[in-house]
Each structure stands twice: as structure tokens, then as C-alpha cells.
Design an enzyme around this catalytic site. Structure first.
Site, PDB file in Angstrom:
ATOM      1  N   GLN A   7      -3.113 -12.175   8.204  1.00  0.00           N
ATOM      2  CA  GLN A   7      -3.265 -11.896   6.636  1.00  0.00           C
ATOM      3  C   GLN A   7      -2.425 -12.994   5.931  1.00  0.00           C
ATOM      4  O   GLN A   7      -3.135 -13.319   4.889  1.00  0.00           O
ATOM      5  CB  GLN A   7      -2.714 -10.292   6.330  1.00  0.00           C
ATOM      6  CG  GLN A   7      -2.497 -10.271   4.824  1.00  0.00           C
ATOM      7  CD  GLN A   7      -2.229  -8.829   4.450  1.00  0.00           C
ATOM      8  OE1 GLN A   7      -2.902  -7.974   4.716  1.00  0.00           O
ATOM      9  NE2 GLN A   7      -0.986  -8.566   4.183  1.00  0.00           N
TER      10      GLN A   7
ATOM     11  N   MET B  72       0.841  -1.344   0.106  1.00  0.00           N
ATOM     12  CA  MET B  72      -0.106  -0.185   0.035  1.00  0.00           C
ATOM     13  C   MET B  72       0.842   1.302   0.055  1.00  0.00           C
ATOM     14  O   MET B  72       0.340   2.264   0.467  1.00  0.00           O
ATOM     15  CB  MET B  72      -0.940  -0.146   1.262  1.00  0.00           C
ATOM     16  CG  MET B  72      -1.965  -1.184   0.974  1.00  0.00           C
ATOM     17  SD  MET B  72      -3.533  -0.867   1.915  1.00  0.00           S
ATOM     18  CE  MET B  72      -2.975  -0.689   3.690  1.00  0.00           C
ATOM     19  N   GLY B  73       2.063   1.236  -0.322  1.00  0.00           N
ATOM     20  CA  GLY B  73       3.159   2.338  -0.676  1.00  0.00           C
ATOM     21  C   GLY B  73       3.488   2.777   0.801  1.00  0.00           C
ATOM     22  O   GLY B  73       3.543   1.843   1.591  1.00  0.00           O
TER      23      GLY B  73
ATOM     24  N   VAL C 164      10.980  -7.403   9.358  1.00  0.00           N
ATOM     25  CA  VAL C 164      12.246  -6.583   9.427  1.00  0.00           C
ATOM     26  C   VAL C 164      12.023  -5.272  10.673  1.00  0.00           C
ATOM     27  O   VAL C 164      10.571  -4.991  10.836  1.00  0.00           O
ATOM     28  CB  VAL C 164      12.398  -5.731   7.993  1.00  0.00           C
ATOM     29  CG1 VAL C 164      13.647  -4.828   8.257  1.00  0.00           C
ATOM     30  CG2 VAL C 164      12.702  -6.753   6.999  1.00  0.00           C
TER      31      VAL C 164
ATOM     32  N   HIS D  78       9.373  -3.594   3.094  1.00  0.00           N
ATOM     33  CA  HIS D  78       8.742  -3.883   1.758  1.00  0.00           C
ATOM     34  C   HIS D  78      10.098  -4.302   0.922  1.00  0.00           C
ATOM     35  O   HIS D  78      10.106  -5.118   0.002  1.00  0.00           O
ATOM     36  CB  HIS D  78       8.056  -2.704   1.288  1.00  0.00           C
ATOM     37  CG  HIS D  78       7.006  -2.103   1.934  1.00  0.00           C
ATOM     38  ND1 HIS D  78       7.008  -1.166   2.389  1.00  0.00           N
ATOM     39  CD2 HIS D  78       5.856  -2.654   1.748  1.00  0.00           C
ATOM     40  CE1 HIS D  78       5.679  -0.676   3.040  1.00  0.00           C
ATOM     41  NE2 HIS D  78       5.094  -1.831   2.576  1.00  0.00           N
TER      42      HIS D  78
HETATM   43  P1  AMP Z   1       1.701  -2.970   3.519  1.00  0.00           P
HETATM   44  O1  AMP Z   1       1.974  -1.942   2.457  1.00  0.00           O
HETATM   45  O2  AMP Z   1       1.425  -2.575   4.907  1.00  0.00           O
HETATM   46  O3  AMP Z   1       0.329  -3.628   3.009  1.00  0.00           O
HETATM   47  O4  AMP Z   1       2.510  -4.157   3.271  1.00  0.00           O
HETATM   48  C1  AMP Z   1       3.021  -4.775   2.134  1.00  0.00           C
HETATM   49  C2  AMP Z   1       3.422  -6.147   2.319  1.00  0.00           C
HETATM   50  O5  AMP Z   1       4.782  -5.894   3.089  1.00  0.00           O
HETATM   51  C3  AMP Z   1       2.818  -6.862   3.560  1.00  0.00           C
HETATM   52  O6  AMP Z   1       2.896  -8.363   2.765  1.00  0.00           O
HETATM   53  C4  AMP Z   1       3.422  -6.825   4.603  1.00  0.00           C
HETATM   54  O7  AMP Z   1       3.156  -7.890   5.578  1.00  0.00           O
HETATM   55  C5  AMP Z   1       4.792  -6.643   4.280  1.00  0.00           C
HETATM   56  N1  AMP Z   1       5.338  -5.862   5.460  1.00  0.00           N
HETATM   57  C6  AMP Z   1       5.105  -4.790   5.976  1.00  0.00           C
HETATM   58  N2  AMP Z   1       5.980  -4.336   6.996  1.00  0.00           N
HETATM   59  C7  AMP Z   1       6.742  -5.246   6.995  1.00  0.00           C
HETATM   60  C8  AMP Z   1       8.240  -5.660   7.827  1.00  0.00           C
HETATM   61  N3  AMP Z   1       8.497  -4.768   8.728  1.00  0.00           N
HETATM   62  N4  AMP Z   1       8.860  -6.892   7.892  1.00  0.00           N
HETATM   63  C9  AMP Z   1       8.600  -7.560   6.562  1.00  0.00           C
HETATM   64  N5  AMP Z   1       7.513  -7.224   5.696  1.00  0.00           N
HETATM   65  C10 AMP Z   1       6.802  -6.381   6.134  1.00  0.00           C
END
Ligand code: AMP
Length: 282
Positions: free
Chosen positions: A153, A30-31, A176, A37
Site C-alpha cells: 500500500q 478504517m477504525g 508496531v 494507529h
Molecule cells: P487500517 O485502519 O488497517 O487501514 O490502517 C490505517 C493505517 O495504520 C495504515 O497506514 C496502516 O498501515 C497503519 N497500521 C496498521 N497496523 C499497523 C501496525 N501494527 N503498526 C504500524 N502501523 C499500522
């Protein structure tokens, strides 16, 4: 990196690659991109010839309109980050392209969307299920990458893929963290300095609970201690802190014979809601 704005552009660019037996990896986001990411991108590059990142702030997964409106949007910075990464394509659709009409379909994930995130954010996983289905149908990746950070999720998406026979492999990437243990999240951008400092308590409580559990302390006693930790942090408001089976999300009162167990937590810091989890036997 090429930017693709519509389904048609995705199709015309990726079909040729698919015909040439290139493996396509999709990283949906979602940016407001951060190192978490980029870790997904890095792993995707190891297993796929072509990496596609999507950026779409999906309105249907926000149960709270204010949370949707305040969701961080940093497109210029995201483009700079992606241009310096190994991403081949960015899929950047607009809302009309993803939702030409409001979906009539709604997805019931049974028990999986009735607890934790599902119960505190009604409708959230329906929105996630619909948008992920759309992205998988549009991009048609061989592998899609998701973060362990959003553990429920992951469980929902694996079930979606299984129940609807999507022809895709789901790869999960470890969380991370910042140096102080806090999980990276786009929502961290919304924390003022005081809330950011207070928010360390989530990962601190999770790692504390994990080590106490492994030392043999009963879960109910650990949870009491965690509640006290949160009570001593006035900015924090704990929503849940649960021991669960990692794939099926059944709430546990002890580790028992289970092989894959995690602790999941959600808490507010001022008006920012954060989630995190740790796996017990990794
Ligand atoms: P989002 O943009 O928040 O929807 O996240 C996009 C993807 O990045 C999702 O699969 C999240 O689970 C993953 N993600 C978000 N934060 C982290 C993190 N700290 N470490 C690893 N993956 C992440």
C-alpha cells in the site's frame, strides 16, 4: 478533539489553520484503532502542528463482501482512544459524502497491483488509490502518515502521489508488534484464541527467514523450510511468502545487489486473512 462529518466542515475548519501556516498531518484509518494507529498519531504530532485522523471503512477496497461486512467496527472505543490522544480533528464521513456516486475512474498501477496483494485481492488497490486521493483532496494535508505494516500500500500510495503530483509528503511509520512478534491489526480482533495462537507463525516465519537470509542461506531453501513450518500448523493456510524489492515490488530469488529488500507474507487463520512483512537491511 473536534469531529468533522463532511467535506465542508473539514474545509471551513482547516482553511483557517492553513492560512496561519500550521502544518497539517493526516492519518487515514478504517477504525478499530489500536497501538499501531496511535504510533502513526504520535509520529504525526512530532512533525505536524495539527493532526487529523480519518475513520472510514472504504467499501471499494474490499474485494470480498463478507470481509467488508465482518470488518471490526468499534466507534465508541475509537472515540475514547482518540479523545485521550493528541489528535485535533477526527474526520468521520459517511459513505454518501465520500461516494456521492460510484466512481467511473479506475486506477491501474501497472506491475504494482498485479502481484501479491494485488493478485490475491483484485480491485483492492484501485479502491485504495481512489479513497486516498479523495482524502488527500478533502483534507489537503502537508504530510500523510502510513504504516510499513501495509508495505505494498505504501508503494502504491507513493506512486499515486508521484504520478498525479499530489502536493503532500508521505511518511512511513514502522510496524508496531505484540510482545510475541505478531503485528497489530484491526483484523486480529476477529481471531478466536486458537487462531490467535496459531497466527504467531507469520511473524515467526518472517524473522526466521530474515535471519537465515542474512546468514547466507539461499532463498529457495529458506522458503522450503517456511512452507514446512506452515504445513505443521493445521489452522494456518499460507497464501504467499515472497522476497521483494521494497519500493518497486519485484519478486527476487536472492538478495543480490539490492539495497532495499523485504519479505512479505499473507496467510489465512480460519477465515481471517492477515498480512505482514519484514525489511531485511533495517
Ligand atoms: P487500517 O485502519 O488497517 O487501514 O490502517 C490505517 C493505517 O495504520 C495504515 O497506514 C496502516 O498501515 C497503519 N497500521 C496498521 N497496523 C499497523 C501496525 N501494527 N503498526 C504500524 N502501523 C499500522
Amino acid at each position: 478533539m473536534y469531529i468533522l462529518g463532511t467535506k465542508e466542515e473539514v474545509n471551513s475548519n482547516l482553511q483557517i489553520l492553513r492560512n496561519n501556516n500550521k502544518t497539517i498531518g493526516l492519518v487515514p484509518t478504517m477504525g478499530a484503532l489500536h497501538q499501531g494507529h496511535l504510533e502513526l498519531v504520535k509520529i504525526a504530532k512530532q512533525y505536524s502542528d495539527i493532526v487529523v485522523v480519518s475513520i472510514f471503512v472504504n467499501p471499494t477496497q474490499f474485494n470480498n463482501q463478507e470481509d467488508f461486512e465482518k470488518y471490526p467496527k468499534t466507534l465508541d472505543k475509537d472515540l475514547e482512544i482518540l479523545n485521550n490522544s493528541e489528535v485535533n480533528y477526527l474526520f468521520l464521513p459517511d459513505t454518501e459524502d465520500i461516494y456521492p456516486s460510484k466512481p467511473l475512474l479506475s486506477i491501474d498501477f501497472g506491475h504494482l497491483d498485479k502481484i501479491l496483494e494485488g493478485s490475491f485481492r483484485p480491485g483492492h488497490f484501485n479502491g485504495v488509490g481512489i479513497v486516498v486521493s479523495k482524502l488527500l483532496n478533502i483534507v489537503k494535508p502537508h504530510i500523510a502518515y502510513f504504516g510499513q505494516k501495509d508495505l505494498q500500500q505504501v508503494a502504491i500510495i507513493k506512486r499515486l502521489v508521484q504520478d498525479l503530483s499530489f502536493d503532500v509528503q508521505i511518511n512511513v511509520v514502522p510496524t508496531v508488534r505484540e510482545e510475541d512478534g505478531m503485528a497489530l491489526s484491526s483484523r486480529n480482533l476477529r481471531l478466536d484464541p486458537e487462531s490467535r495462537k496459531a497466527a504467531r507463525i507469520i511473524s515467526k516465519a518472517l524473522f526466521f527467514a530474515k535471519s537465515e537470509l542474512l546468514l547466507g542461506r539461499p532463498w529457495l531453501s529458506i522458503r522450503k523450510m517456511v512452507n514446512q513450518m506452515f504445513e505443521s500448523e493445521p489452522i494456518a493456510k499460507l497464501e504467499y511468502f515472497e522476497l521483494i524489492t521494497s519500493d518497486t515490488f519485484y519478486v527476487l530469488e536472492s538478495i543480490g545487489e539490492e539495497k532495499s529488500v523485504s519479505i512479505c507474507a499473507a496467510a489465512y487463520f480460519s477465515d481471517v486473512r492477515l498480512i505482514d512483512n519484514v525489511s531485511i537491511f533495517d
